[in-house]
Design a protein around this motif. Sequence first.
Motif, PDB file in Angstrom:
ATOM      1  N   SER A  68     -37.104  -0.768  28.073  1.00 62.33           N
ATOM      2  CA  SER A  68     -37.712  -2.001  27.579  1.00 62.33           C
ATOM      3  C   SER A  68     -36.640  -3.030  27.231  1.00 62.33           C
ATOM      4  N   GLU A  69     -36.791  -4.243  27.752  1.00 65.10           N
ATOM      5  CA  GLU A  69     -35.835  -5.312  27.457  1.00 65.10           C
ATOM      6  C   GLU A  69     -35.993  -5.809  26.026  1.00 65.10           C
ATOM      7  N   LYS A  70     -37.223  -5.854  25.543  1.00 61.45           N
ATOM      8  CA  LYS A  70     -37.484  -6.305  24.177  1.00 61.45           C
ATOM      9  C   LYS A  70     -37.828  -5.088  23.326  1.00 61.45           C
ATOM     10  N   PRO A  71     -37.157  -4.909  22.182  1.00 60.35           N
ATOM     11  CA  PRO A  71     -37.436  -3.719  21.361  1.00 60.35           C
ATOM     12  C   PRO A  71     -38.872  -3.701  20.847  1.00 60.35           C
ATOM     13  N   PHE A  72     -39.375  -2.518  20.632  1.00 58.95           N
ATOM     14  CA  PHE A  72     -40.694  -2.366  20.029  1.00 58.95           C
ATOM     15  C   PHE A  72     -40.602  -2.657  18.528  1.00 58.95           C
ATOM     16  N   ASP A  73     -41.702  -3.173  17.971  1.00 54.04           N
ATOM     17  CA  ASP A  73     -41.758  -3.498  16.546  1.00 54.04           C
ATOM     18  C   ASP A  73     -42.341  -2.368  15.708  1.00 54.04           C
ATOM     19  N   CYS A  74     -42.991  -1.404  16.362  1.00 54.06           N
ATOM     20  CA  CYS A  74     -43.634  -0.324  15.629  1.00 54.06           C
ATOM     21  C   CYS A  74     -43.955   0.819  16.589  1.00 54.06           C
ATOM     22  N   PHE A  75     -43.982   2.046  16.033  1.00 57.27           N
ATOM     23  CA  PHE A  75     -44.346   3.227  16.816  1.00 57.27           C
ATOM     24  C   PHE A  75     -45.449   3.990  16.080  1.00 57.27           C
ATOM     25  N   LEU A  76     -46.399   4.521  16.864  1.00 57.11           N
ATOM     26  CA  LEU A  76     -47.397   5.458  16.352  1.00 57.11           C
ATOM     27  C   LEU A  76     -47.223   6.750  17.128  1.00 57.11           C
ATOM     28  N   LEU A  77     -46.855   7.839  16.423  1.00 53.28           N
ATOM     29  CA  LEU A  77     -46.510   9.075  17.113  1.00 53.28           C
ATOM     30  C   LEU A  77     -47.419  10.221  16.690  1.00 53.28           C
ATOM     31  N   ALA A 144     -46.322  -1.730   6.500  1.00 54.77           N
ATOM     32  CA  ALA A 144     -45.027  -1.161   6.866  1.00 54.77           C
ATOM     33  C   ALA A 144     -44.116  -2.221   7.480  1.00 54.77           C
ATOM     34  N   HIS A 145     -44.686  -3.044   8.341  1.00 54.94           N
ATOM     35  CA  HIS A 145     -43.888  -4.076   8.985  1.00 54.94           C
ATOM     36  C   HIS A 145     -43.412  -5.102   7.964  1.00 54.94           C
ATOM     37  N   ALA A 146     -44.285  -5.512   7.047  1.00 59.02           N
ATOM     38  CA  ALA A 146     -43.910  -6.503   6.035  1.00 59.02           C
ATOM     39  C   ALA A 146     -42.799  -5.974   5.137  1.00 59.02           C
ATOM     40  N   GLU A 149     -39.527  -5.904   7.135  1.00 59.68           N
ATOM     41  CA  GLU A 149     -39.032  -7.261   7.342  1.00 59.68           C
ATOM     42  C   GLU A 149     -38.403  -7.817   6.073  1.00 59.68           C
ATOM     43  N   ALA A 150     -39.011  -7.537   4.927  1.00 55.93           N
ATOM     44  CA  ALA A 150     -38.445  -7.995   3.659  1.00 55.93           C
ATOM     45  C   ALA A 150     -37.082  -7.357   3.426  1.00 55.93           C
ATOM     46  N   ARG A 151     -36.956  -6.075   3.750  1.00 60.72           N
ATOM     47  CA  ARG A 151     -35.686  -5.384   3.587  1.00 60.72           C
ATOM     48  C   ARG A 151     -34.636  -5.966   4.542  1.00 60.72           C
ATOM     49  N   VAL A 156     -29.842  -9.437   5.792  1.00 62.53           N
ATOM     50  CA  VAL A 156     -29.273 -10.534   6.590  1.00 62.53           C
ATOM     51  C   VAL A 156     -28.786 -11.648   5.680  1.00 62.53           C
ATOM     52  N   LYS A 157     -29.567 -11.965   4.633  1.00 66.43           N
ATOM     53  CA  LYS A 157     -29.166 -12.994   3.669  1.00 66.43           C
ATOM     54  C   LYS A 157     -27.854 -12.618   3.019  1.00 66.43           C
ATOM     55  N   GLU A 158     -27.703 -11.351   2.654  1.00 66.23           N
ATOM     56  CA  GLU A 158     -26.473 -10.893   2.025  1.00 66.23           C
ATOM     57  C   GLU A 158     -25.311 -10.939   3.013  1.00 66.23           C
ATOM     58  N   GLN A 159     -25.593 -10.626   4.291  1.00 67.61           N
ATOM     59  CA  GLN A 159     -24.539 -10.670   5.311  1.00 67.61           C
ATOM     60  C   GLN A 159     -24.020 -12.095   5.480  1.00 67.61           C
TER      61      GLN A 159
END
Length: 377
Positions: A68-77, A144-146, A149-151, A156-159
């Motif tokens: 996949s060229e674009k990474p997946f945002d979530c997995f259900l396994l 889970a996504h929210a 993303e917050a984390r 990134v802000k700290e970086q």
Amino acid sequence: MQDIVKQKDRFLEKLEENAADRTAFRILVVDDELSILELVKTALETLENYNVEIASSAADALEWVMDSEKPFDCFLLDIQMPEMDGIELLKQIRILPEYADTPILMLTAMSDRKYIDHAFLEGASDYVNKPFDFLELRSRIKRAHAQVEARRKAEVKEQHRLGPDRGWAQEREFNFEDPLSLEGVKQSLRYIEFDNYVAQLARRKLFSSQAISIMLHDAKLFYDLAGCSGFRSVIREMAHGIQSAISDLDCVFSYRGGGVFLLIIHGRKVSDFIVSSNNLGEYLGAQIRQHISDDRIEVLVGNPVGLRVLSRTGAANAVQKAVTAVQQLENELCKAEQNAEAYELNAAQSAHAKDQRSIYETVLNELYGEENFMMHR
């Protein structure tokens, strides 16, 4: 003129489609039952603007991930699959740097706690049992996504704040109350995953467990004096000490921020551990001082709290009660230390006053004592 209008409309539609493709939330669902795959795909694409791909085996899923060229945002396994099960697939996905924080939800009929524990300890974000409600599943995916993303935004802000030349992943600054990840420490879960783990125990009515909190005494003072680097070192040493102490127990733990760890202990050895927990604080303090020479380091262990409750709210309250127990112990110890300091101050002041009186009496005796008085007559 009409042809130009039609071409413009088609162009705008194409732009919208491209924008949708770029922003659509990509999910990969992996299950060896084709009926489940089609049902989940149809439901999620209907309920939300999700781009759902499906794979009927772990091997197919890994091929999707690699190609996949674009990474997946979530997995259900799913867990029970031939050749490679869902937990082994989870491990393989987590090895890839771009998927270190991606939400991975286990979507499975396996409800025994051994599967729940294994999945979370290998990096699952959440655990959903079949049969499931699609609205609940959507809610869990979005939450889970929210959270992830917050984390990510915080990191990134700290970086950006530190700049590109700093090793921010290891050296970034953090607030005293921030939870820290304990990569490489066995039996540990991150903050969000630990909360989801406790919630799953509550959903499955798995309550033969105890919650115990462990705190670094005077943690805020230590944080202020030692700085982020020194404080992080102590927290990691505490984590390794806890892992060593619980290595033969059925247990998971998490660092909650503010110098506090939380443990969930299961099974018959709980009572033995609780009895020995009186010595656990001394043991952990000694372990830390082997690596960090600081006499201020002291570790407190709170009283255990049972998780025999009937709801997720009740489980969360029990966990909070465990944290409160060690915080109360901290407050009592601080009061005792303040009283001891006040007593020592009063004793010193009394001793000083006594010395002053003794000097005064000596001077008076020298001036007006009987011998001197007779000599001056």
